[in-house]
Write an enzyme that holds these catalytic residues in place. Structure first.
Site, PDB file in Angstrom:
ATOM      1  N   SER A   1       1.008  -0.990  -0.011  1.00 20.44           N
ATOM      2  CA  SER A   1      -0.121   0.000  -0.008  1.00 20.44           C
ATOM      3  C   SER A   1       0.899   1.284  -0.159  1.00 20.44           C
ATOM      4  CB  SER A   1      -0.964   0.008   1.241  1.00 20.44           C
ATOM      5  OG  SER A   1      -1.938   1.019   0.946  1.00 20.44           O
TER       6      SER A   1
ATOM      7  N   ASP B   1      -9.649  -4.181  -4.994  1.00 18.54           N
ATOM      8  CA  ASP B   1      -8.984  -3.148  -4.250  1.00 18.54           C
ATOM      9  C   ASP B   1      -9.962  -1.738  -4.292  1.00 18.54           C
ATOM     10  OD1 ASP B   1      -7.358  -1.639  -2.543  1.00 18.54           O
ATOM     11  OD2 ASP B   1      -5.874  -2.688  -3.238  1.00 18.54           O
TER      12      ASP B   1
ATOM     13  N   HIS C   1      -8.018  -5.122  -0.909  1.00 23.99           N
ATOM     14  CA  HIS C   1      -6.742  -4.691  -0.285  1.00 23.99           C
ATOM     15  C   HIS C   1      -5.876  -5.535   0.357  1.00 23.99           C
ATOM     16  CE1 HIS C   1      -4.139  -1.069  -0.178  1.00 23.99           C
ATOM     17  NE2 HIS C   1      -4.124  -1.151   1.129  1.00 23.99           N
TER      18      HIS C   1
END
Length: 659
Positions: free
Chosen positions: A511, A596, A631
């Site tokens: 991320s 995501d 995610h």
């Protein structure tokens, strides 16, 4: 993402990655079986008391998801509460049943009414973090007719019939809170509050005392809290302190006062009290001043005590205060690097405080701490099967020095028999964003690297929260470059100390941590042998210029608004996608998920495609998309282990270790 050509492209990349990794399939299977062999597959969490019940979760061998349960509890005592009960088990939620025929499953909100009869819970079956809220009658096991879409947070009022819930807009911003009466049509739900400022998100919570509901509206730098007596759900909500730029605060309740954690007198937060009758800022009394070297991260109020969560010198601390005498003390922890945090403390009237503890060598542990005697009882330490002995490993807390003289903490772990003569491979990870601290946590899966001679290190770079808000401030907005140079300093430190060598140094991040790795690879690619980027935020400029995307507007306060020329220049200087160039890069594994909602799949897809046209080396560049996740990757525990085994096989391949 539904375009057949897009899916064909992603599947082609997956096929290529699978072909490159095919020689490692036996290693992947061996790693998976090792990791699985360390887990007690049929297991039980430590029950916690909430009202008249003990709540817990359990797992069963062969099943992907936890089963949420409860049992009727005995009346609580003054000493350590015994979480055992002979009452029959009630299954609240069986994740395996809910996930039947689903490729993904995530449980979101979970809230039980005061009388213990109703359960509000939310589910996501795509990974897009878009949750549907349901209400279950625990007396009958039946679902009520209500079904709420795009929900985020939920709380019950004291009447056991009124539910407050928040919902998302099209950009996945939690922006409205509604009040619902059981049995009523959803169209009749009252809109209690709508947040018009796109930087802010709303959430509803309830005090541990159960007397008050709180409606919080927060951006990355500013907050505003409203309160309402839980026994008066149709009453008017009252603002504690009107929002002011850069003023963040949160509120808890005890007796005749609110307790308020606020940064109005300093970035690291101070603690105030305010009488219920005069809760505005003019009535605040400071009881714990802001401290430059100590970050006040949270407060937990109980009938007789207050527990303060702090961070000092990069480490979490828990401070207990007797509210009658004012005497306070810290809970002591034995290791140089660790994680410690409050656990499931649902009861206001209690003599014990539950906390979680773990380190790089100590498995996750659940303690009950007696608030009067200071005794601690280890309720459970996660069992690591296969003969794990923490004495075979060493955990260290070290410091690298950045170019400007700042000391950068590192947490390091390795087997004691691993030679530190530059021959060992080393995996260096980092994050450095949002003021979040990189957790110093145990991983039984990681033993598969350590036992093959790897050193693993965590770089606690600026932009994170390890050393307080000042640490965050020095790695955000115009100061973002510090995050990347800190990581490079950490890499040069482990090289200089001969923990590894350049041809053995691997790096990883996910991320915003993927942004870190992408930026570092553009700055100093020659330092590293390989990199793993998981759901990486690599197309910073284009994403921050698109205000229709989830997170973008709210994150102007973390990265800057690129419509401003100065902010644009800063972001342009480090954006991984924008700064790709004809040069040699190390071997790379780039991973994303189709659903995501935080870093859209096309960011790493574009990044990898462009990098293929520019890189001048012959090192592997693999791009892998999970077509049924979000995610956090795979949702099932066995599927997740398969993903870890794949990533570890890539690292071992790059290190020349094939078994």
């Amino acid at each position: 993402k539904d375009d057949p050509e897009v899916l064909e492209y992603l599947q082609a990349e997956n096929a290529y990655a699978a072909a490159v990794m095919k020689p490692t399939e036996p290693l992947q299977e061996a790693l998976y079986q090792e990791m699985l062999g360390r887990i007690k597959q049929t297991d039980l969490s430590v029950p916690y008391r909430h009202g008249d019940f003990f709540y817990y979760s359990r797992t069963e061998e062969g099943k992907q998801y936890a089963i949420r349960c409860r049992r009727k509890a005995n009346p609580p005592g003054l000493e350590f509460d015994n979480p055992q009960s002979d009452a029959p088990e009630e299954v609240l939620i069986d994740g395996n049943e809910l996930a039947r025929e689903q490729k993904f499953f995530s449980l979101g909100a979970l809230s039980v009414s005061d009388d213990g009869n109703l359960l509000a819970y939310s589910t996501d079956f795509t990974g897009f973090r878009q949750y549907t809220l349901w209400i279950k009658d625990l007396r009958t096991g039946e679902l009520l007719a209500e079904k709420f879409e795009k929900t985020v947070s939920v709380e019950w009022a004291a009447d056991n019939r009124t539910l407050f819930y928040t919902v998302e807009d099209e950009a996945k911003r939690s922006y409205r809170m509604y009040r619902h009466a059981l049995g009523a049509e959803l169209s009749a739900d009252q809109l209690v509050y709508e947040e018009k400022d796109e930087r802010f998100r709303v959430g509803v919570s309830r005090s541990r005392s159960l007397y008050y509901l709180f409606l919080s509206s927060e951006s990355h730098t500013t907050s505003e809290v409203r309160y309402l007596r839980a026994a008066e759900p149709r009453g008017e909500w009252t603002v504690v302190a009107e929002r002011q730029p850069d003023h963040e605060y949160e509120v808890d309740h005890h007796g005749d006062h609110f307790y308020i954690r606020s940064n109005r007198t300093g970035r690291n937060f101070a603690l105030f009290t305010a009488p219920l009758a005069d809760a505005g800022p003019q009535g605040w009394t400071e009881i714990l001043a802001q401290r430059p070297a100590v970050m006040l991260t949270g407060i937990d109020m109980f009938a007789g005590h207050m527990v303060i969560s702090e961070r000092e010198d990069g480490l979490p601390q828990l401070r207990v205060t007797d509210l009658a005498s004012g005497e306070s003390h810290r809970v002591l922890f034995p290791e140089p690097a660790y994680s410690a945090s409050p656990g499931e403390n649902m009861e206001f009237e209690t003599a014990t405080f539950r906390f979680h503890y773990q380190s790089l060598v100590t498995p996750p542990s659940v303690f009950d701490y007696h608030l009067h005697s200071r005794d601690r009882l280890l309720r459970k330490q996660t069992e690591v099967l296969g003969g794990y002995d923490c004495e075979n490993y060493r955990s260290e807390r070290l410091h690298a020095t950045a170019a400007d003289g700042t000391r950068i903490p590192l947490s390091v772990v390795y087997r004691k028999d691993t030679p530190l003569d530059a021959t060992a491979p080393l995996l260096l990870s980092g994050y450095g964003a949002y003021g979040l601290s990189l957790p110093v946590s145990f991983s039984s899966a990681r033993l598969s690297l350590l036992d093959r001679g790897f050193v693993v290190a965590l770089a606690h770079v600026r932009g994170g929260g390890e050393l307080g808000k000042f640490w965050h401030d020095q790695g955000r907005m115009a100061a973002k470059r510090n995050t990347f140079t800190d990581f490079i300093a950490a890499a040069e430190f482990v090289l200089g100390r001969k923990y590894t060598a350049r041809d053995r140094l691997m790096i990883s991040g996910g991320s915003a941590g993927g942004l870190l790795i992408g930026a570092v690879l553009n700055l100093r690619p020659e330092l590293f042998r390989a990199a793993v980027l998981q759901v990486p935020f690599v197309d910073v400029l284009n994403s921050m210029l698109d205000s229709s995307l989830p997170l973008t507007v709210g994150e102007f306060e973390e990265w800057g608004d690129p419509r401003n020329a100065d902010a644009y220049a800063v972001m342009r200087s480090y954006c991984p996608y924008s700064n790709l160039a004809p040069r040699e890069y190390p071997a790379m594994l780039v991973k994303t998920s189709l659903n995501d909602s935080q870093v859209m799949y096309w960011e790493p897809a574009k990044y990898t495609a462009r990098l293929r046209t520019l890189k001048t080396d012959s090192n592997a560049l693999l791009f892998k998309t999970n077509l049924a996740a979000g995610h956090g990757g795979a949702s099932g525990r066995y599927d997740f282990l398969r993903e870890v085994a794949h990533d570890y096989a890539f690292l071992l391949l790059c290190a020349g270790i094939r078994a």
